[in-house]
Design a protein around this motif. Structure first.
Motif, mmCIF file in Angstrom:
data_model
loop_
_atom_site.group_PDB
_atom_site.id
_atom_site.type_symbol
_atom_site.label_atom_id
_atom_site.label_comp_id
_atom_site.label_asym_id
_atom_site.label_seq_id
_atom_site.Cartn_x
_atom_site.Cartn_y
_atom_site.Cartn_z
ATOM 1 N N SER A 29 5.506 65.916 86.472
ATOM 2 C CA SER A 29 5.247 65.054 85.343
ATOM 3 C C SER A 29 3.916 64.634 85.017
ATOM 4 O O SER A 29 3.390 64.638 84.066
ATOM 5 C CB SER A 29 6.309 63.798 85.605
ATOM 6 N N GLU A 53 10.342 66.970 73.036
ATOM 7 C CA GLU A 53 10.467 67.347 74.392
ATOM 8 C C GLU A 53 11.681 67.835 74.759
ATOM 9 O O GLU A 53 12.815 67.341 74.654
ATOM 10 C CB GLU A 53 10.221 65.913 75.474
ATOM 11 N N CYS A 56 13.956 65.624 79.090
ATOM 12 C CA CYS A 56 13.238 64.235 78.940
ATOM 13 C C CYS A 56 13.283 63.758 80.310
ATOM 14 O O CYS A 56 12.459 62.847 80.523
ATOM 15 C CB CYS A 56 13.462 63.557 77.583
ATOM 16 N N GLY A 59 11.918 60.165 80.652
ATOM 17 C CA GLY A 59 11.097 59.716 79.478
ATOM 18 C C GLY A 59 9.592 59.583 79.759
ATOM 19 O O GLY A 59 9.093 58.925 78.620
ATOM 20 N N ILE A 62 7.319 62.259 77.239
ATOM 21 C CA ILE A 62 7.576 61.654 75.685
ATOM 22 C C ILE A 62 7.007 60.492 75.409
ATOM 23 O O ILE A 62 6.620 60.278 74.573
ATOM 24 C CB ILE A 62 9.047 62.046 75.317
ATOM 25 N N THR A 63 7.228 59.371 76.371
ATOM 26 C CA THR A 63 6.756 58.121 76.179
ATOM 27 C C THR A 63 5.137 58.276 76.134
ATOM 28 O O THR A 63 4.429 57.448 75.181
ATOM 29 C CB THR A 63 7.176 57.121 77.128
ATOM 30 N N TYR A 78 9.426 61.597 66.871
ATOM 31 C CA TYR A 78 9.517 62.250 68.247
ATOM 32 C C TYR A 78 11.034 62.459 68.477
ATOM 33 O O TYR A 78 11.935 61.564 68.092
ATOM 34 C CB TYR A 78 8.986 61.147 69.238
ATOM 35 N N ALA A 80 13.710 63.869 71.596
ATOM 36 C CA ALA A 80 13.822 64.340 73.241
ATOM 37 C C ALA A 80 15.235 64.817 73.428
ATOM 38 O O ALA A 80 16.270 64.275 72.876
ATOM 39 C CB ALA A 80 13.354 63.290 74.040
ATOM 40 N N ASP A 82 18.328 66.297 76.528
ATOM 41 C CA ASP A 82 18.370 66.436 77.867
ATOM 42 C C ASP A 82 20.052 66.837 78.253
ATOM 43 O O ASP A 82 20.763 66.236 77.213
ATOM 44 C CB ASP A 82 18.157 65.182 78.923
ATOM 45 N N THR A 91 15.604 57.413 79.536
ATOM 46 C CA THR A 91 14.818 57.888 78.451
ATOM 47 C C THR A 91 14.685 56.711 77.376
ATOM 48 O O THR A 91 13.606 56.235 77.335
ATOM 49 C CB THR A 91 14.627 59.026 77.984
ATOM 50 N N LEU A 104 17.067 60.515 70.562
ATOM 51 C CA LEU A 104 17.496 61.153 71.759
ATOM 52 C C LEU A 104 18.841 62.127 71.499
ATOM 53 O O LEU A 104 19.635 61.259 70.980
ATOM 54 C CB LEU A 104 17.490 60.032 72.925
#
Length: 256
Positions: A29, A53, A56, A59, A62-63, A78, A80, A82, A91, A104
């Motif tokens: 990461s 992303e 994610c 998070g 992406i953060t 954005y 993301a 998962d 996240t 998300l």
């Protein structure tokens, strides 16, 4: 003046949420975020409208991307995804704690988003499940899905590559974490066949593994043509030349 003097912001570990079934920020990461910071000037000039992303986790990545771009007034959207619902929840909490937003979605890679996002993603970041494992662990529930990569750690990576090609815009960039065992030169050849050039942005070695964060872009993107010497044709020789530079780097990330 002060804003230009500030260091690029990334997610603060103390504000990153957690859950026992979610992969916490670790060496890979940090390497991915460091790669984004190393390419920060290019990213700001790139002015991406949509960043995504895949996978994610906590998070953290992406953060950090949202903070890095947002600090200089780059207005981006954005998304993301998962497959782990706990990861999406964590996240969400991490984003909120840092005052940034992202859409998300609980899904496998980008399933269900192919039409909506086709050709629209300007920056994609992926820290995939790359650890070589038995195939029956791939896609398992909970935290195992975050690292189980199947044979040679390539089962999920090989599914992500065509998805990335489909979703990336004409100026789209992909940043992906790979492990030596994944045969990154062969990954670059696959992407080369799809029309992408590539370069290593960051290389890191830990006590257990050697990581590479590779950036891919469509070859007609002349803004990054000067990096072609690190593309697939020179990948192996470039990597070998850098081996003496590998060092223990965990301590350098403690401040994250």
């Amino acid at each position: 003046m002060a804003s230009h003097m500030q260091l690029p912001r990334t997610a603060q570990i103390r504000l990153v949420s957690s859950h026992e079934e979610v992969y916490e920020p670790c060496d890979d990461s940090f390497a991915l975020v460091d790669a984004l910071l190393a390419d920060r000037t290019n990213l700001l000039e790139h002015r991406p409208k949509l960043c995504m992303e895949i996978g994610c986790g906590s998070g953290y990545v992406i953060t950090s991307l949202a903070l890095t771009l947002g600090q200089e007034g780059c207005v981006s959207n954005y998304i993301a995804t998962d497959i782990n619902p706990y990861a999406v929840k964590v996240t969400s909490e991490t984003l909120k704690a840092h005052g940034v937003d992202a859409e998300l979605i609980i899904t496998d890679i980008a399933s269900g988003l192919e039409k909506r996002l086709a050709g629209l993603v300007d920056v994609m970041v992926v820290n995939p499940p790359y650890v070589p494992t038995p195939e029956d662990e791939v896609g398992a529930e909970g935290i195992t899905s975050s690292w189980a990569g199947g044979e040679n750690g390539r089962s999920v990576i090989d599914r992500i590559l065509p998805v990335a090609d489909h979703l990336l815009s004409e100026k789209g960039w992909l940043y992906m974490v790979t492990l030596t065992a994944n045969n990154p030169s062969e990954i670059c050849r696959q992407m080369r066949n799809k029309g992408y050039a590539s370069k290593i942005v960051i290389q890191r070695s830990t006590e257990e593994e050697s990581l590479h964060v590779i950036k891919f872009w469509r070859e007609f993107d002349t803004e990054v043509d000067d990096t072609a010497d690190q593309s697939v044709s020179g990948f192996v020789s470039y990597l070998l030349a850098q081996v003496p530079l590998f060092s223990s780097w965990r301590g350098s990330n403690n401040n994250n």
